[in-house]
Structures are given as C-alpha cells and as structure tokens.
Enzyme design. Structure first.
Site, PDB file in Angstrom:
ATOM      1  N   ARG A 278     -16.569 -19.979  36.102  1.00  0.00           N
ATOM      2  CA  ARG A 278     -16.482 -21.258  35.529  1.00  0.00           C
ATOM      3  C   ARG A 278     -14.960 -21.350  35.044  1.00  0.00           C
ATOM      4  O   ARG A 278     -14.152 -20.415  34.335  1.00  0.00           O
ATOM      5  CB  ARG A 278     -17.800 -21.201  34.510  1.00  0.00           C
ATOM      6  CG  ARG A 278     -17.759 -22.231  33.643  1.00  0.00           C
ATOM      7  CD  ARG A 278     -18.369 -21.542  32.722  1.00  0.00           C
ATOM      8  NE  ARG A 278     -18.497 -23.600  31.773  1.00  0.00           N
ATOM      9  CZ  ARG A 278     -18.393 -23.030  30.254  1.00  0.00           C
ATOM     10  NH1 ARG A 278     -17.888 -21.583  30.086  1.00  0.00           N
ATOM     11  NH2 ARG A 278     -18.060 -24.120  29.441  1.00  0.00           N
TER      12      ARG A 278
ATOM     13  N   HIS B 169     -13.320 -28.629  28.134  1.00  0.00           N
ATOM     14  CA  HIS B 169     -13.034 -27.504  27.225  1.00  0.00           C
ATOM     15  C   HIS B 169     -12.332 -28.247  25.719  1.00  0.00           C
ATOM     16  O   HIS B 169     -10.646 -27.214  25.861  1.00  0.00           O
ATOM     17  CB  HIS B 169     -12.561 -25.995  28.116  1.00  0.00           C
ATOM     18  CG  HIS B 169     -13.503 -25.448  27.474  1.00  0.00           C
ATOM     19  ND1 HIS B 169     -14.290 -24.533  27.717  1.00  0.00           N
ATOM     20  CD2 HIS B 169     -13.350 -24.284  26.165  1.00  0.00           C
ATOM     21  CE1 HIS B 169     -14.757 -23.266  27.552  1.00  0.00           C
ATOM     22  NE2 HIS B 169     -14.189 -23.563  26.027  1.00  0.00           N
TER      23      HIS B 169
ATOM     24  N   GLU C 101     -19.678 -26.595  24.382  1.00  0.00           N
ATOM     25  CA  GLU C 101     -20.033 -27.231  23.012  1.00  0.00           C
ATOM     26  C   GLU C 101     -19.616 -27.799  22.042  1.00  0.00           C
ATOM     27  O   GLU C 101     -18.283 -27.767  21.096  1.00  0.00           O
ATOM     28  CB  GLU C 101     -19.150 -25.355  22.438  1.00  0.00           C
ATOM     29  CG  GLU C 101     -19.856 -24.318  23.168  1.00  0.00           C
ATOM     30  CD  GLU C 101     -18.843 -23.444  22.573  1.00  0.00           C
ATOM     31  OE1 GLU C 101     -18.144 -23.273  21.546  1.00  0.00           O
ATOM     32  OE2 GLU C 101     -19.495 -21.859  22.621  1.00  0.00           O
TER      33      GLU C 101
ATOM     34  N   ASN D 258     -23.641 -21.303  25.708  1.00  0.00           N
ATOM     35  CA  ASN D 258     -23.325 -20.426  25.396  1.00  0.00           C
ATOM     36  C   ASN D 258     -23.822 -19.694  24.032  1.00  0.00           C
ATOM     37  O   ASN D 258     -24.340 -19.863  22.891  1.00  0.00           O
ATOM     38  CB  ASN D 258     -21.816 -20.390  25.347  1.00  0.00           C
ATOM     39  CG  ASN D 258     -21.223 -21.618  25.891  1.00  0.00           C
ATOM     40  OD1 ASN D 258     -21.433 -21.633  26.985  1.00  0.00           O
ATOM     41  ND2 ASN D 258     -20.084 -21.825  25.633  1.00  0.00           N
TER      42      ASN D 258
ATOM     43  N   TYR E  78     -23.789 -16.379  22.251  1.00  0.00           N
ATOM     44  CA  TYR E  78     -22.949 -15.196  21.644  1.00  0.00           C
ATOM     45  C   TYR E  78     -23.922 -13.627  20.223  1.00  0.00           C
ATOM     46  O   TYR E  78     -23.138 -12.770  20.595  1.00  0.00           O
ATOM     47  CB  TYR E  78     -21.290 -14.995  20.519  1.00  0.00           C
ATOM     48  CG  TYR E  78     -20.449 -15.850  21.622  1.00  0.00           C
ATOM     49  CD1 TYR E  78     -19.556 -14.446  22.397  1.00  0.00           C
ATOM     50  CD2 TYR E  78     -19.916 -16.800  21.865  1.00  0.00           C
ATOM     51  CE1 TYR E  78     -19.082 -15.489  23.299  1.00  0.00           C
ATOM     52  CE2 TYR E  78     -19.481 -17.489  23.629  1.00  0.00           C
ATOM     53  CZ  TYR E  78     -19.023 -17.089  23.881  1.00  0.00           C
ATOM     54  OH  TYR E  78     -18.061 -16.895  25.229  1.00  0.00           O
TER      55      TYR E  78
ATOM     56  N   GLU F 139     -21.557 -18.801  29.433  1.00  0.00           N
ATOM     57  CA  GLU F 139     -20.727 -17.975  28.254  1.00  0.00           C
ATOM     58  C   GLU F 139     -21.364 -16.433  27.747  1.00  0.00           C
ATOM     59  O   GLU F 139     -22.254 -17.204  26.845  1.00  0.00           O
ATOM     60  CB  GLU F 139     -19.730 -18.746  27.262  1.00  0.00           C
ATOM     61  CG  GLU F 139     -18.637 -19.466  27.602  1.00  0.00           C
ATOM     62  CD  GLU F 139     -17.803 -19.913  26.268  1.00  0.00           C
ATOM     63  OE1 GLU F 139     -17.650 -19.607  25.560  1.00  0.00           O
ATOM     64  OE2 GLU F 139     -17.263 -21.208  26.638  1.00  0.00           O
TER      65      GLU F 139
END
Ligand code: FCB
Length: 450
Positions: A83, A127, A172, A298, A300, A352
């Site tokens: 990616r 991005h 995002e 994504n 985290y 991600e």
C-alpha cells in the site's frame, strides 16, 4: 527460527491481503526533483516549531531514488501486497492543469515493479500532501478543490488503473480535517472548527464524486476510502464522561461512517457544531454515499474520553508505545464487531496497524524489536477473532515498511519493520520483518494445503 512472538494460529482466507504500507511524503524525499511541486507538508515543515525535530521531507528515505531496491525489500518479506500513496504535486504540480510526465513515470515504474514481483498494488490518492498551489486558493476549505481532486483521480486511473488491485480516495479524512484545520498541529495548520467541518465535507464529497467518475470511466480496481477509527470509551462510569465519549464517537467514527454508509451526518455532532456545520448543498449526501467495494481502517489504539479533558494514557495501566498510545489489541476486534453491527459494511481491510518503539536493542546484528513483534502478533490475532465472529475481513497491512517521517513528530518516532539509518539511508530489516516473513511463509503453506 523460533519466533519471538508466537505466530497467530487462526485461519485466514487464501486470498487475504497481507501487506506493508507507506505514504509518499513520509518516504519519497526528492521534494523538488523532476518537476515536483510543493505540497502543504513541504510548507508546514518550514513553519517554526511545527515539527518536533525541525526536520522536513526533503530527503526522507530517498525512496524516489531507491525504488528498485525498496521493491526488492518488499518482495523479500513474503507479503502479497504493498500500500502506497501518490504525491499529487509530483504528478500535477499545481493540483490542476498540466501533468508532470516524470512524476507519472515514477508511479508507473512503481506499479509495474510490484506486478513484476508478484505483488498487488494498493494505491491511495490522497495521503495528506495537497499541492500547496491549491492551498493558496483555500485548499480543502474551498469547494473548488473537490473538482480538482476528481480530475486528479481520473488522471491517475487513466494511467495506472488497469494494474491496481484497489484504489482509495483519501487516507484518514479525520486527520486532515481535525488535526489539520481544528487543532492545527498538522498541515496546513489552520485552527478553526468551522473550517474543519468544511474540510471534512469536501473530502467526503470529493470521495463520492470521484467514485462516480471513476466508475463512469470504467474502473477496474476496487474502489474505497481509508478511515482512522477507534472504539471510544469513557474514562469513568460518570454520566458526564459517558456523554463526552458518545460525542467523541460521533466526531471520530459516525461523522465518517454515517454519510458514507447511511447518507446522513449524525444529528448529535451537527447539534454540537451549530453554526459551524458543514456547507452541504443539495445532492451532496447522495453523492457521498456511493457503494464501496471495500473500506480501509487504520487502527492504532482505543480513544478514552473524559468530560474534563484531563485523561492521560498513562492512567490507563496499559503498556504504551513511543507515541504514548495504549497497546490495546482487543479494541480492534471491538471496533470491527461494532462496525459490522451498526453498518452494512463492505469487505474490510486493516490498511494500517503497527507501533513506534524505542528500537534500541541489537542482537547478532539484528534489531531485536520484540515489542513490535508482539504488537503485530496480537493485532493480527484480533483481526482473526473478528473474522471468526463473521466480520468480512479482507486484509491486514502493517504500518510501516520502513522507518520514515512521522509528520509532526519528525524522524524520532520509528514505525518501520525495516530500520533506516538517516545518515547513510541504509535499510536493515528488524526482527519484526523476519517475524512477518515467517508468518507469511506459514500462511502460504496453509493456503497451499487448502
Ligand atoms: C496514521 C497515518 C500514517 C502514519 C501512522 C503512524 O495516522 O496515516 O501516515 O503516520 O498514523
């Protein structure tokens, strides 16, 4: 090798996407090479105090000049996918009008190089590195940028679309809107809630109109968008914290999921915004809610919210990464189950996931990032749990292939499974790279056995 963190044992489909990710601004460097125009991040890095270590993306990992070796590195990991993002100002320096042939050639070499190595290409159009020329006209705060983005999307598809597995419009949007335009800690550094809500709307609208246009042009890649999402939890059981968590869930999760999958903005967030609400015109919400071939997430950590705003991750009692983010793998399963429950989700890809760690310990010439191995193992396990519970999981992509420019944190925070020496620019796979290869080898074996 006896693996440092046990390899997850769940069964994944044979066609599961397994990959590593990067973003153009974070790795490419070559900021002014071959006709590239400046992006908002090139400008932001020049603002005093904007970047923790006062660095910039001028050289980064110099990926632009090391493409073939980096592609070999990706292939050596045993993953099936990569990616990456396209730098809009590299291919269209002003964000509209003339294209830059050298920039387009670079991404063509990248995509062809992936296919030649048997790797799938997963491209993200935006991005975060908007051409600075468009920022000077208001950037994402201005509705004209929507049409410029659609034109850019069509140009990229015309050149590369026949060889891409997936194409994502934005990475995002919450970050560009909220961190870029409300708190101002990311480019372009605007601090206005009203601007942030306009930016979020224009990003979503440009996503929907691009999907329409790309499909009308005969899209072959699967089309989607990438959202950062977390389960949002109240810091205490108090009614105030519960209400604060509910609103934060609205701003982070529902503000994006609802218009994309239900064609409406959430009422509670609209009420909170009041006069700062998004500049919606007739037909916009229908345009945003285009069918998604897939959705990227994504992940985290979780988000913990206190009404007083005083919550600190160190209070949570969980281990933290170098970013100060809690390590909370079960949050990924929670998030995925919740999204499946509340929305008619398309196939989901974790686009991600990874962690920044101190990366200080070398053993036998190898960077022994055992904490990163454990992080990856537990989060892949969390994806496996969601899959087993019926969530339509289609892939998992590690952030990141290599250490890189971590936005406002500069180069101090290292997310790579490959170490980058910023003096020599040498790449050295860490133990986590070897761990991932071992896991990939076992997945291939399981897939071959059927
Ligand atoms: C995400 C970004 C990515 C990277 C990771 C750590 O928000 O999409 O570029 O910086 O965080």
């Amino acid at each position: 090798m006896s693996p440092i963190a046990p390899l997850p044992t769940q069964a994944f489909p044979a066609d599961f996407i397994w990959g590593v990710a990067t973003a153009a601004f974070q790795i490419e460097g070559a900021a002014t090479a071959d006709g590239k125009g400046p992006s908002v991040w090139d400008s932001f890095c020049r603002q005093p105090g904007a970047i923790a270590d006062a660095s910039n993306g001028d050289v980064a990992c110099d990926h632009y000049h090391r493409l073939e070796a980096d592609l070999d590195l990706i292939a050596s990991l045993g993953v099936n996918s990569y990616r990456f993002s396209v730098s809009w100002p590299r291919v269209q320096p002003l964000g509209q009008g003339a294209w830059n042939p050298a920039g387009l050639d670079f991404y063509e070499r990248l995509v062809d190089g992936l296919l030649a190595r048997g790797l799938q290409a997963h491209l993200t159009l935006n991005h975060w590195d908007l051409p600075q020329a468009l920022q000077q006209q208001g950037g994402w705060m201005h509705r004209d940028t929507v049409q410029h983005f659609v034109d850019y999307a069509r140009g990229i598809q015309a050149r590369l679309g026949d060889r891409l597995s997936t194409l994502a419009t934005h990475n995002e949007p919450w970050v560009m809107a909220t961190l870029g335009h409300e708190t101002g800690i990311f480019a372009p550094g605007v601090k206005s809630r009203r601007s942030a809500s306009a930016v979020a709307h224009h990003l979503l609208l440009s996503h929907g109109l691009s999907l329409q246009a790309l499909r009308a042009d005969g899209a072959r890649a699967r089309l989607g968008i990438v959202l950062n999402q977390s389960p949002v939890q109240p810091a205490t059981p108090s009614a105030e914290d519960a209400a604060a968590a509910r609103l934060e869930d609205g701003k982070l999760v529902r503000w994006y999921m609802d218009p994309l999958l239900k064609g409406a903005y959430p009422e509670d967030v609209l009420a909170w915004l009041g006069d700062d609400g998004p500049p919606v015109q007739a037909g916009d919400l229908a345009a945003i809610a285009q069918p998604l071939d897939w959705l990227g997430l994504n992940y985290y950590s979780r988000a913990v919210v206190s009404a007083s705003g005083a919550w600190d991750a160190r209070q949570g009692g969980l281990p933290l990464t170098e970013m100060g983010w809690e390590i909370y793998p079960q949050g990924l399963t929670e998030l995925l189950l919740r999204l499946k429950r509340d929305y008619a989700v398309p196939p989901l890809v974790i686009t991600e996931n990874g962690g920044a760690f101190p990366d200080a310990t070398w053993h036998d010439g190898e960077l022994a990032d055992d904490d990163r191995c454990a992080y990856l193992a537990s989060h892949i396990g969390a994806v496996g749990d969601a899959l087993a519970a019926g969530v339509p999981m289609a892939g998992y992509i590690v952030w990141s292939l290599m250490d890189n420019f971590e936005w406002a944190s500069g180069y101090a925070k290292r997310f790579g499974i490959v170490h980058v020496d910023y003096q020599s620019l040498a790449r050295t796979p860490k133990r986590s790279a070897r761990w991932l290869s071992a896991f990939m080898a076992r997945q291939r074996l399981l897939a071959a056995r059927g």
